[in-house]
Design an enzyme around this catalytic site. Structure first.
Site, PDB file in Angstrom:
ATOM      1  N   HIS A 150       7.731  23.919  40.635  1.00 13.41           N
ATOM      2  CA  HIS A 150       8.638  24.840  39.958  1.00 13.41           C
ATOM      3  C   HIS A 150      10.098  24.496  40.205  1.00 13.41           C
ATOM      4  O   HIS A 150      10.968  25.356  40.141  1.00 13.41           O
ATOM      5  CB  HIS A 150       8.373  26.284  40.408  1.00 13.41           C
ATOM      6  CG  HIS A 150       7.000  26.766  40.094  1.00 13.41           C
ATOM      7  ND1 HIS A 150       5.959  26.639  40.996  1.00 13.41           N
ATOM      8  CD2 HIS A 150       6.476  27.344  38.990  1.00 13.41           C
ATOM      9  CE1 HIS A 150       4.867  27.144  40.454  1.00 13.41           C
ATOM     10  NE2 HIS A 150       5.155  27.569  39.241  1.00 13.41           N
ATOM     11  N   CYS A 337      16.669  33.304  38.894  1.00 17.52           N
ATOM     12  CA  CYS A 337      16.639  34.749  39.142  1.00 17.52           C
ATOM     13  C   CYS A 337      17.597  35.486  38.222  1.00 17.52           C
ATOM     14  O   CYS A 337      17.240  36.498  37.617  1.00 17.52           O
ATOM     15  CB  CYS A 337      16.972  35.050  40.607  1.00 17.52           C
ATOM     16  SG  CYS A 337      17.029  36.822  40.997  1.00 17.52           S
ATOM     17  N   GLY A 422       2.640  43.525  46.180  1.00 14.11           N
ATOM     18  CA  GLY A 422       3.323  42.269  46.456  1.00 14.11           C
ATOM     19  C   GLY A 422       3.126  41.775  47.878  1.00 14.11           C
ATOM     20  O   GLY A 422       3.308  40.599  48.161  1.00 14.11           O
ATOM     21  N   PRO A 494      18.598  36.622  46.346  1.00 10.75           N
ATOM     22  CA  PRO A 494      19.102  37.045  45.031  1.00 10.75           C
ATOM     23  C   PRO A 494      18.396  38.287  44.489  1.00 10.75           C
ATOM     24  O   PRO A 494      19.025  39.131  43.847  1.00 10.75           O
ATOM     25  CB  PRO A 494      18.861  35.816  44.147  1.00 10.75           C
ATOM     26  CG  PRO A 494      17.885  34.961  44.880  1.00 10.75           C
ATOM     27  CD  PRO A 494      18.071  35.241  46.326  1.00 10.75           C
TER      28      PRO A 494
END
Length: 517
Positions: A150, A337, A422, A494
Site C-alpha cells: 500500500h 488520510c 477496531g 493524522p
C-alpha cells in the site's frame, strides 16, 4: 481461482456495499468463501459484509491471510500483513471449490494453505499515487526491505545490493527458525513465487528466480516443486519484487496444478485465456426494507440550527486540514488520510441539504450513510460504525429533546463500538486518543454541573491535547504499526488530528450558535 474480486479505491479497502454486491452476484446454494488480506480496513469491511450477508441467508466463511515475514512479532493488534502469498491461497481454494468440496472443506484447505506460506518484498522505488507527487523518501542507491503493498515504508532501508545478496537475505528471513513464520525445515517440499511489484520487467524477475531456486535447494535443503514468476500482486508502478515460499505436499500440488481459466495465472500450452473482464448481471439485494426518504425540514428549530452549524463547521475543518493530514500520513501510513477524510467531509456538506436536522438521531445516521458511501479504507468503516452506534444510543432514549447528557452518552457509545470492532483503545495512536479524552472531560464537566457549552469547549480542548500527544506514542493499531518509532515521533497521528479538528470546530460552532432559553 476466484469467482469474484472486490476493488476499493487506491490502497483502501472496498466498501461494505461493494463487497455485498460481489457476494450477491456470485454466491450459490453452497455458499461463499471470502479470502481477506490481513489489514484492519479489509478485516472490518469484509467482516461487516459477511455478517450482513449471513443475515440475508447466505452461507459465508472467511479466511484471513497474513503471510508477511518482514516484521518481528508482536505488532499490536495489526499482525502480519497479507502479501503475494495470498495468490497461492486463492489458487488452492479455487481448485478445491471447483473439485466440488463443501464450503467448510474449501475454507479448511484455504486456511491450511495460508499457514504454509511466507512472503517478503524488496522495493527499488516508491510508487506514484494518482494525482500526487511521488515521495522522495527513498534516496539514490537505496532500497527498502520488508515493504507492504500500500505504498507504506519498508521495515528497513539499505544500500542497493546485487540480486543474489538480496535474494539470500529474503530467503533467510522467510525461513528463519527464530521467527518460525512458516513450518518449513530441511527436506521439505516447497513452491516458489517471484512476484513483480509493478514496474519490474519479467526478465529481471526471472533473474531473481534463477538465483532463488539453487539457494533453496543447496543452502536450505529444500525440494522446489514449482516456480511461478510474474506480476501477481502489484503496488501500482513500484519497482521491486516479493518472494513467497509455500510448503507443499501432493494434495496441495494437485490443487495448484488444477486447470484454471484465470487470465494471469501461468498456464501450460493447452491453457486458455478468456477475456479478463466478464460482465455478470447484478441481482438486487434480498433485503425488503424500504427506507423512507428523510428530507430537510421546512423550518429548523433551535436544535436543528445548532446541529447544522456544527456539522458545517466540522466538515469544513476537515477539508481545510486535507494537505496537512496527507503530509503526516505520508510519514505514518500511506499518505491518503487527508484525501480520504476530505471525501467524507465533502459528501456530508453536499448531502446536508437533505438531512432531517430537527431529528438529531436520524441526522447522525444520515451522516454515517454519507461517509460510508464515499470513504474507503479503515477511516470510512470506523466513522460509519461510530455514527451507527451514536444513532442507536440516541434512538434508545425515551426523551424527545436531545440534551448535552444524551450527546455525551452517544459519544461514549460510539467510542465503545469503534474500540470493540477496531480493537484499539487509549494509547494505541488512533483517532480514539482524541475522542476518549473528549468523552471523559465532557462527562466529568456535565456531572460537575458546568453549563453544556463550557463542557463541550473544555472537552474539545482535551481532544486537541489527546491528538497532539499521539506524537509520543508507539502505534499498536493500523498501518502505522509497520513504521519505525523514530519516524512516528516526528508527526502526530493524522486520524487523531482529524477527529480533534472536527470536534473542536463543532464545539466552537455550538458556542457561537447556542442561545440559552
Amino acid at each position: 481461482m476466484l469467482t469474484a474480486a472486490i476493488c476499493g479505491d487506491v490502497f483502501a479497502a472496498p466498501t461494505v456495499d461493494s463487497i455485498l454486491a460481489g457476494i450477491r452476484a456470485v454466491t450459490g446454494p453452497k455458499g461463499c468463501l471470502l479470502i481477506v488480506t490481513n489489514y484492519t480496513g479489509d478485516r472490518l469491511n469484509f467482516g461487516m459484509a459477511a455478517e450482513q450477508a449471513k443475515s440475508e441467508g447466505y452461507n459465508i466463511e472467511t479466511v484471513i491471510v497474513g503471510d508477511d515475514c518482514a516484521l518481528p512479532p508482536p505488532r499490536g493488534i495489526a499482525g502480519r500483513r497479507g502479501l503475494a502469498g495470498t495468490i497461492l491461497v486463492h489458487k488452492v481454494a479455487g481448485a478445491a471449490a471447483a473439485a466440488g468440496l463443501s464450503l467448510a472443506a474449501v475454507a479448511a484447505e484455504a486456511k491450511r494453505a495460508s499457514e504454509m506460506v511466507g512472503t517478503m518484498g524488496v522495493a527499488l522505488s516508491v510508487c506514484t499515487l494518482p494525482g500526487q507527487v511521488t515521495s522522495d523518501r527513498l534516496g539514490p542507491g537505496k532500497m527498502e526491505l520488508g515493504l507492504g503493498i500500500h505504498g507504506e515504508p519498508g521495515a528497513d532501508v539499505a544500500d542497493l545490493q546485487p540480486v543474489d545478496v538480496i535474494v539470500s537475505h529474503v530467503l533467510k528471513q522467510i525461513l528463519s527458525p527464530e521467527t518460525n513464520y512458516v513450518p518449513i525445515t530441511r527436506g521439505s517440499r516447497v513452491v516458489l513465487m517471484i512476484n513483480g511489484l509493478g514496474s519490474t520487467p519479467l526478465m529481471e524477475l526471472m533473474i531473481a528466480s534463477g538465483k532463488a531456486v539453487p539457494k533453496l535447494q543447496l543452502e536450505h535443503g529444500l525440494a522446489v516443486d514449482r516456480v511461478y514468476t510474474g506480476s501477481f500482486m502489484t503496488s501500482l508502478d513500484m519497482a521491486g519484487f516479493s518472494i513467497s515460499i509455500m510448503k507443499t505436499d501432493q494434495a496441495i500440488l494437485q490443487l495448484l496444478d488444477a486447470p484454471t481459466r484465470a487470465p494471469a495465472w501461468p498456464v501450460g500450452v493447452d491453457g486458455s485465456h478468456p477475456p479478463a473482464k466478464i460482465p455478470v448481471p447484478l441481482p438486487p439485494a434480498r433485503s425488503t426494507k424500504s427506507d423512507e426518504a428523510l428530507g430537510r425540514p421546512l423550518q429548523l428549530n433551535q436544535g436543528g440550527q445548532i446541529l447544522e452549524a456544527a456539522i458545517e463547521a466540522a466538515a469544513n475543518a476537515v477539508i481545510d486540514l486535507r494537505d496537512s493530514l496527507n503530509e503526516w500520513d505520508s510519514k505514518a501510513g500511506d499518505g491518503d488520510c487527508g484525501s480520504t477524510m476530505y471525501k467524507g467531509a465533502a459528501a456530508t456538506l453536499e448531502d446536508m441539504t437533505n438531512y432531517p436536522l430537527n431529528d438529531a438521531a436520524e441526522t447522525v445516521n444520515e451522516i454515517g450513510s454519507s461517509i460510508g458511501r464515499v470513504m474507503g479504507g479503515t477511516s470510512g468503516i470506523m466513522y460509519k460504525i461510530f455514527c451507527k452506534a451514536a444513532y442507536a444510543q440516541l434512538k434508545a432514549s425515551t426523551q424527545s429533546d436531545f440534551t448535552a447528557k444524551r450527546w455525551a452518552e452517544a459519544l461514549e457509545a460510539a467510542i465503545s463500538a469503534v474500540s470493540k470492532y477496531g480493537g484499539a483503545s487509549a494509547g494505541y495512536r488512533t483517532l480514539l486518543d482524541a475522542l476518549i479524552p473528549a468523552s471523559v472531560v465532557l462527562k466529568e464537566r456535565l456531572d460537575a454541573g458546568d453549563d453544556p457549552v463550557t463542557a463541550v469547549l473544555l472537552s474539545s480542548e482535551a481532544a486537541l491535547a489527546g491528538a497532539e500527544s499521539t506524537q509520543h506514542m508507539q502505534a499498536q493499531a493500523g498501518r502505522s504499526t509497520y513504521i519505525s518509532g523514530e519516524i512516528l515521533a516526528s508527526v502526530p497521528d493524522p486520524g487523531a488530528m482529524a477527529a480533534a479538528a472536527w470536534y473542536r470546530a463543532a464545539a466552537l460552532a455550538v458556542k457561537d450558535k447556542y442561545q440559552p432559553s
